[in-house]
Motif scaffolding. Structure first.
Motif, mmCIF file in Angstrom:
data_model
loop_
_atom_site.group_PDB
_atom_site.id
_atom_site.type_symbol
_atom_site.label_atom_id
_atom_site.label_comp_id
_atom_site.label_asym_id
_atom_site.label_seq_id
_atom_site.Cartn_x
_atom_site.Cartn_y
_atom_site.Cartn_z
ATOM 1 N N UNK A 154 0.825 -1.207 0.000
ATOM 2 C CA UNK A 154 0.000 0.000 0.000
ATOM 3 C C UNK A 154 0.863 1.262 0.000
ATOM 4 N N UNK A 155 1.978 1.233 0.723
ATOM 5 C CA UNK A 155 2.907 2.366 0.665
ATOM 6 C C UNK A 155 3.344 2.618 -0.777
ATOM 7 N N UNK A 156 3.709 1.546 -1.476
ATOM 8 C CA UNK A 156 4.132 1.679 -2.866
ATOM 9 C C UNK A 156 3.003 2.231 -3.733
ATOM 10 N N UNK A 157 1.793 1.729 -3.514
ATOM 11 C CA UNK A 157 0.641 2.186 -4.296
ATOM 12 C C UNK A 157 0.431 3.686 -4.128
ATOM 13 N N UNK A 158 0.420 4.158 -2.899
ATOM 14 C CA UNK A 158 0.199 5.585 -2.654
ATOM 15 C C UNK A 158 1.407 6.424 -3.072
ATOM 16 N N UNK A 159 2.617 5.901 -2.863
ATOM 17 C CA UNK A 159 3.823 6.638 -3.286
ATOM 18 C C UNK A 159 3.855 6.850 -4.796
ATOM 19 N N UNK A 173 -1.289 11.947 -4.569
ATOM 20 C CA UNK A 173 -0.927 12.033 -3.157
ATOM 21 C C UNK A 173 0.533 12.428 -2.972
ATOM 22 N N UNK A 174 0.781 13.111 -1.849
ATOM 23 C CA UNK A 174 2.123 13.460 -1.419
ATOM 24 C C UNK A 174 2.394 12.682 -0.134
ATOM 25 N N UNK A 175 3.491 11.955 -0.112
ATOM 26 C CA UNK A 175 3.823 11.141 1.065
ATOM 27 C C UNK A 175 4.402 12.008 2.173
ATOM 28 N N UNK A 176 4.052 11.680 3.400
ATOM 29 C CA UNK A 176 4.670 12.314 4.554
ATOM 30 C C UNK A 176 6.111 11.827 4.608
ATOM 31 N N UNK A 177 7.070 12.719 4.828
ATOM 32 C CA UNK A 177 8.470 12.291 4.844
ATOM 33 C C UNK A 177 8.799 11.285 5.950
ATOM 34 N N UNK A 189 2.543 1.133 13.638
ATOM 35 C CA UNK A 189 2.883 1.281 12.227
ATOM 36 C C UNK A 189 1.828 2.163 11.569
ATOM 37 N N UNK A 190 2.292 3.279 10.994
ATOM 38 C CA UNK A 190 1.365 4.176 10.321
ATOM 39 C C UNK A 190 2.097 4.925 9.214
ATOM 40 N N UNK A 191 1.316 5.417 8.274
ATOM 41 C CA UNK A 191 1.852 6.245 7.193
ATOM 42 C C UNK A 191 0.758 7.220 6.777
ATOM 43 N N UNK A 192 1.172 8.432 6.404
ATOM 44 C CA UNK A 192 0.228 9.467 5.978
ATOM 45 C C UNK A 192 0.513 9.877 4.542
ATOM 46 N N UNK A 193 -0.565 10.108 3.821
ATOM 47 C CA UNK A 193 -0.485 10.636 2.461
ATOM 48 C C UNK A 193 -1.480 11.778 2.361
ATOM 49 N N UNK A 194 -1.025 12.875 1.751
ATOM 50 C CA UNK A 194 -1.858 14.067 1.647
ATOM 51 C C UNK A 194 -2.248 14.292 0.199
ATOM 52 N N UNK A 237 -0.742 17.406 -1.402
ATOM 53 C CA UNK A 237 0.006 18.130 -0.389
ATOM 54 C C UNK A 237 -0.839 18.879 0.632
ATOM 55 N N UNK A 238 -2.168 18.804 0.529
ATOM 56 C CA UNK A 238 -3.045 19.520 1.454
ATOM 57 C C UNK A 238 -3.197 18.720 2.746
ATOM 58 N N UNK A 239 -2.718 19.259 3.842
ATOM 59 C CA UNK A 239 -2.725 18.552 5.128
ATOM 60 C C UNK A 239 -4.129 18.266 5.648
#
Length: 176
Positions: free
Chosen positions: A104-109, A114-118, A139-144, A147-149
């Protein structure tokens, strides 16, 4: 005086038009921030079945599993989030959930929407997710969205009765 009132009216209408969200956060093409009835109707159109007639929880196929899709709303009758989790039968082992999370990280990246949280990090091969979670690792990851938070998707791993899943939370909150 009439011209002044006309000017005030025109300014308020144009301000409202600019304030409308022309780039809404969506889940399967459904605006996340919309009237609850609209969100539910669109989920039903896409084949998601409500648990009971008035339920905010719907069941249906998502990705490669059966999921519970829950619509969260504030007291204003507007949806503000959609949460997706697999049904119990489609939850997996700790090893498999690490793979799902990384996929899923790869899909959103790779999605230009979407913009990935660093701070997002992949789970390293061989990491014992079960043990790490017992030691309070989350374990968590954010995608905006663009880029809109205020428009974000959060991926997170959860454990339920010895099985694991990646939850997806599509959340559109309003700035205060």
């Amino acid at each position: 005086m009439k011209k002044l009132l006309t000017l005030i009216f025109v300014l308020s209408v144009s301000t409202n038009l600019f304030a409308q969200d022309n780039n809404p956060l969506t889940f399967l093409g459904i605006r996340v921030k919309d009237k609850i009835e609209n969100v539910q109707a669109q989920l039903i159109e896409k084949g998601y079945v409500p648990r009971i007639k008035t339920s905010k929880m719907h069941y249906g196929k998502y990705r490669d599993y059966t999921a519970k899709v829950t619509v969260i709303y504030s007291g204003s009758n507007l949806a503000s989030a959609i949460i997706v989790i697999p049904v119990n039968e489609d939850m997996v082992s700790a090893e498999e959930v690490a793979k799902r999370f990384n996929d899923l990280l790869d899909t959103f990246n790779n999605d230009p929407y979407y913009t990935a949280d660093p701070a997002n990090k992949r789970i390293p091969d061989g990491e014992d997710v079960a043990s790490e979670m017992l030691n309070d690792k989350f374990y968590k990851a954010y995608f905006y969205q663009r880029g809109e938070k205020t428009k974000r998707v959060m991926l997170s791993i959860h454990e339920y009765e010895g099985k694991y899943y990646v939850g997806e939370n599509y959340h559109h909150h309003t700035k205060k």
